[in-house]
Enzyme design. Structure first.
Site, PDB file in Angstrom:
ATOM      1  CB  VAL A 231      -0.953  -0.002   1.224  1.00 46.47           C
ATOM      2  CG1 VAL A 231      -1.695   1.324   1.341  1.00 46.47           C
ATOM      3  CG2 VAL A 231      -1.941  -1.161   1.102  1.00 46.47           C
TER       4      VAL A 231
ATOM      5  NE  ARG B 138      -6.217 -24.272   3.972  1.00 44.56           N
ATOM      6  CZ  ARG B 138      -4.921 -23.994   3.860  1.00 44.56           C
ATOM      7  NH1 ARG B 138      -4.415 -23.717   2.672  1.00 44.56           N
ATOM      8  NH2 ARG B 138      -4.130 -24.007   4.910  1.00 44.56           N
TER       9      ARG B 138
ATOM     10  CB  SER C 124      -2.181 -18.792  -2.769  1.00 47.21           C
ATOM     11  OG  SER C 124      -2.796 -19.298  -1.608  1.00 47.21           O
TER      12      SER C 124
ATOM     13  CG  ASP D 223       3.356 -25.622   5.188  1.00 49.74           C
ATOM     14  OD1 ASP D 223       3.168 -25.499   6.410  1.00 49.74           O
ATOM     15  OD2 ASP D 223       2.445 -25.892   4.381  1.00 49.74           O
TER      16      ASP D 223
ATOM     17  NE  ARG E  85       1.393 -37.385  30.356  1.00 51.71           N
ATOM     18  CZ  ARG E  85       1.494 -38.560  30.976  1.00 51.71           C
ATOM     19  NH1 ARG E  85       1.894 -39.628  30.294  1.00 51.71           N
ATOM     20  NH2 ARG E  85       1.213 -38.662  32.267  1.00 51.71           N
TER      21      ARG E  85
ATOM     22  CG  HIS F 194      -4.519 -23.953  13.155  1.00 52.32           C
ATOM     23  ND1 HIS F 194      -5.014 -25.215  13.301  1.00 52.32           N
ATOM     24  CD2 HIS F 194      -4.628 -23.636  11.847  1.00 52.32           C
ATOM     25  CE1 HIS F 194      -5.429 -25.651  12.122  1.00 52.32           C
ATOM     26  NE2 HIS F 194      -5.203 -24.716  11.225  1.00 52.32           N
TER      27      HIS F 194
HETATM   28  O1  F6P Z   1       0.022 -24.666   4.619  1.00 52.15           O
HETATM   29  C1  F6P Z   1      -0.025 -24.137   5.905  1.00 52.15           C
HETATM   30  C2  F6P Z   1      -0.672 -25.101   6.862  1.00 52.15           C
HETATM   31  O2  F6P Z   1      -0.634 -24.528   8.148  1.00 52.15           O
HETATM   32  C3  F6P Z   1      -0.090 -26.514   6.881  1.00 52.15           C
HETATM   33  O3  F6P Z   1       1.095 -26.617   7.596  1.00 52.15           O
HETATM   34  C4  F6P Z   1      -1.224 -27.296   7.460  1.00 52.15           C
HETATM   35  O4  F6P Z   1      -1.171 -28.656   7.068  1.00 52.15           O
HETATM   36  C5  F6P Z   1      -2.444 -26.606   6.884  1.00 52.15           C
HETATM   37  O5  F6P Z   1      -2.023 -25.301   6.507  1.00 52.15           O
HETATM   38  C6  F6P Z   1      -3.605 -26.490   7.831  1.00 52.15           C
HETATM   39  O6  F6P Z   1      -4.657 -25.931   7.116  1.00 52.15           O
HETATM   40  P1  F6P Z   1      -5.970 -25.331   7.776  1.00 52.15           P
HETATM   41  O7  F6P Z   1      -5.585 -24.041   8.455  1.00 52.15           O
HETATM   42  O8  F6P Z   1      -6.880 -25.111   6.623  1.00 52.15           O
HETATM   43  O9  F6P Z   1      -6.450 -26.336   8.769  1.00 52.15           O
END
Ligand code: F6P
Length: 320
Positions: free
Chosen positions: A24, A72, A105, A127, A243, A249
């Site tokens: 931007v 997605r 993407s 990744d 364990r 996430h």
């Molecule tokens: O591609 C990034 C990523 O975090 C991967 O490491 C993982 O497998 C996937 O996306 C998880 O996707 P979502 O957030 O759609 O569950």
């Protein structure tokens, strides 16, 4: 060029906001209007967008996630969706598009390039599986998140003589697992790029336990197996109580590291500069600290970025 657009697509990552902010600011500095498309390609198909100003990108640099939001988008996998996306861009008067995201993407960006859209891609995915760049946006922050988690886990593991299997993201790429194993002193990293012998690992872990070591950490890339299932297989054979933790996430969020803020700033500014220089259909990347452009077609055809073989070797060499 009078108007460009930017979108963030696929799995989000820290540093996306820094990159959009740079797009931007660089755009406005060149007297170009910048449109922010919401929720990635879905927003392009549904025509959800807004004109961005310096105010729109104030106070976002230090925030994880993406203020433009992401998605997605299944429609973008079909040629009808791809056509609609290109038509909508034309309808919006957009002369150049910047797409931030991972392999899916960038494939979407290529489909627009094939229809004549002037599009540039920025590799953005924790990744680190995108070829033709040493590192993608968001990887460094994710690694720091993992390191913080593993350091904490090590504390509690040591108090209880426990082994922890720590599952990282990464899809079919073991980069996050192997680098965090090195950075955190984990005993093993199980990655999809290399076969592993669970029986041998059990013997070595038992030996370690008998030597009086107080903890063991086994990093498991999600593409190498399910940490919970592996734990079930080894739990009665290694001495240590076992364990499992799936970091999930947690790895993707959080304030970007300085490295990712700088990388985002560099990618965003360079993307605008290259669009103005009439570059299109390419992905930006960093090679030996230098910005480079690679045709999107070549990026997609190359598939997953191969892991530097020095990394698994280093990880093993430091485990004794
Ligand atoms: O591609 C990034 C990523 O975090 C991967 O490491 C993982 O497998 C996937 O996306 C998880 O996707 P979502 O957030 O759609 O569950």
């Amino acid at each position: 060029m009078k108007r460009i657009a930017v979108l963030t697509s696929g799995g989000d990552c820290s540093g996306m906001n820094a990159a959009v902010r740079a797009v931007v600011r660089a755009g406005l500095a060149a007297n170009i209007e910048v449109i922010g498309i919401q929720k990635g390609f879905q927003g392009l198909i549904d025509r959800h967008y807004e004109l961005l100003s310096t105010k729109s990108v104030s106070n976002v640099l230090q925030r994880g996630g993406t203020f433009l939001q992401s998605a997605r988008c299944k429609e973008m996998l079909q040629s009808a969706g791809q056509r609609l996306a290109a038509e909508n861009l034309n309808g919006m008067g957009v002369e150049g598009l910047i797409v931030l995201g991972g392999d899916g993407s960038l494939a979407g960006a290529r489909s627009l390039a094939q229809q004549g859209t002037a599009v540039l891609g920025i590799p953005a995915s924790i990744d680190n599986d995108i070829p033709f760049t040493d590192i993608s946006l968001g990887v460094d922050t994710a690694l720091n998140n993992i390191a913080r988690a593993v350091d904490n886990i090590k504390d509690t593991a040591s108090s209880h003589d426990r082994a922890f299997l720590v599952e990282t993201m990464g899809r079919n790429c073991g980069y996050l697992a192997v680098v965090s194993a090195i950075a955190c002193g984990a005993e093993y990293s199980l990655i999809p790029e290399e076969p592993y012998d669970l029986e041998k690992i059990c013997q070595e872990l038992r030996h370690r336990y008998q030597q009086g070591r107080t903890n063991s950490i086994i990093m498991v890339a999600e593409g190498a197996g399910n940490a919970q299932l592996i734990a079930e297989q080894i739990k009665d054979k290694i001495g240590f109580e076992t364990r499992t933790i799936v970091l999930g996430h947690y790895q993707r969020g959080g304030s970007p590291t300085v490295f990712d803020r700088l990388l985002g700033a560099r990618f965003g500014q360079a993307a605008v500069e290259k669009l103005l220089a009439r570059e299109k259909g390419k992905m930006l990347g960093i090679k030996n600290s230098k910005m480079q452009l690679t045709p999107l077609d070549k990026v997609i055809k190359a598939g997953i970025r191969p892991i530097d073989e020095l990394l698994p070797r280093l990880s093993k060499a430091l485990t004794i």
